[in-house]
Design an enzyme around this catalytic site. Sequence first.
Site, PDB file in Angstrom:
ATOM      1  N   HIS A 183      -9.406   4.596  -1.657  1.00 38.82           N
ATOM      2  CA  HIS A 183      -8.560   4.809  -0.473  1.00 38.82           C
ATOM      3  C   HIS A 183      -9.362   5.576   0.570  1.00 38.82           C
ATOM      4  CE1 HIS A 183      -4.433   3.529  -1.597  1.00 38.82           C
ATOM      5  NE2 HIS A 183      -5.058   3.404  -2.750  1.00 38.82           N
ATOM      6  N   ASP A 219       0.857  -1.192   0.000  1.00 41.68           N
ATOM      7  CA  ASP A 219       0.000   0.000   0.000  1.00 41.68           C
ATOM      8  C   ASP A 219       0.895   1.246   0.000  1.00 41.68           C
ATOM      9  OD1 ASP A 219      -2.412   1.443   0.280  1.00 41.68           O
ATOM     10  OD2 ASP A 219      -2.251   1.450   2.475  1.00 41.68           O
TER      11      ASP A 219
END
Length: 314
Positions: free
Chosen positions: A217, A89
């Site tokens: 996100h 990530d």
Amino acid sequence: MYVKNTKEILDKANKDYYGVGAFNINNLEFLQAIIEAAVEKMSPVIVETSEGAMSYAGNGDFRRGARVLAGMVMEFAEDAPVPVALHLDHGHDIEHAMAAIQAGYSSVMIDASAKPYEENVKITAEIVRFAHAANTSVEAELGKLVGIEDNVSVSERDATLVDPDEAKNFVERTGVDFLAPAIGTSHGAFKFKGEAKLDFDRLKKVKQITKMPLVLHGASSVLPRYVKEANDYGAKIEGAKGVPYDILKESVKYGINKINTDTDLRVAFLAELRKALHDDASQIDPRKLFKPGMNAIKEVVMERIDVLGSAGKC
Ligand code: TD3
Ligand code: ZN
């Protein structure tokens, strides 16, 4: 089973219009809880680690940390009856992306969205070359992760959120496999000052143009029951606000397929840990004190799997 390439999971989700949760871990406890939840729901799941998680797990050495985390995830994924992928990530540079690829991660994100556009294209395309050679897929981000304020003008929104035409150019030039378009979410527990809202028109355009799996996100819902419990036991997280479940469902309907969640797991775990420390003050076995937090993570993950529609999609 461990999935070597995250694209396998997300292409299916894209085709059938459901979302798959991507949950951040730093340690063993979060991983076990996430996998248990996915197995109970018979859902595919993506486990993700930040660069910071890699350093943490490697006690300062991110390459070692990548191997530690990948080893742990692969070990638990192996006999799980659901697809489990491991994703980097917000990778910011080629060194971290390469460390993840070499450790066997299923995908990496290269987040050069803070850099000038041409530089973002260049670094992303370079990582795509390395990653694809190792059968690893790549996520990139366009736009800035900021909450939509009520009084923000169209031109201000254009300056921060994803530009759908740029998305087309970016995807063609870089070869990325999934894209995270900024549509008004932000990281952390304080996402919206007023009412929660996202720019769905922009999302629909990006989907129409790219047709690829899209990523949300800053998708934590910041569940009021855990915020309250944490505060009741001494935390100071006032005014926290996340993305409600109905907005997550709408995002999935318009083409979001990977839903990143970190804050919800942190808040749930810490709320239960605070309570356990208070209720069981003579306990000196950390494992017993962690257990309620792990159960809370499992519950949060199961709830999100239901919201995203990935239960039974193995
Ligand atoms: O990339 N992430 C996870 C790391 C953010 C720091 O917490 C997300 O997009 C999820 O963000 P959040 O804060 O909504 O869980
Ligand atoms: Zn993020």
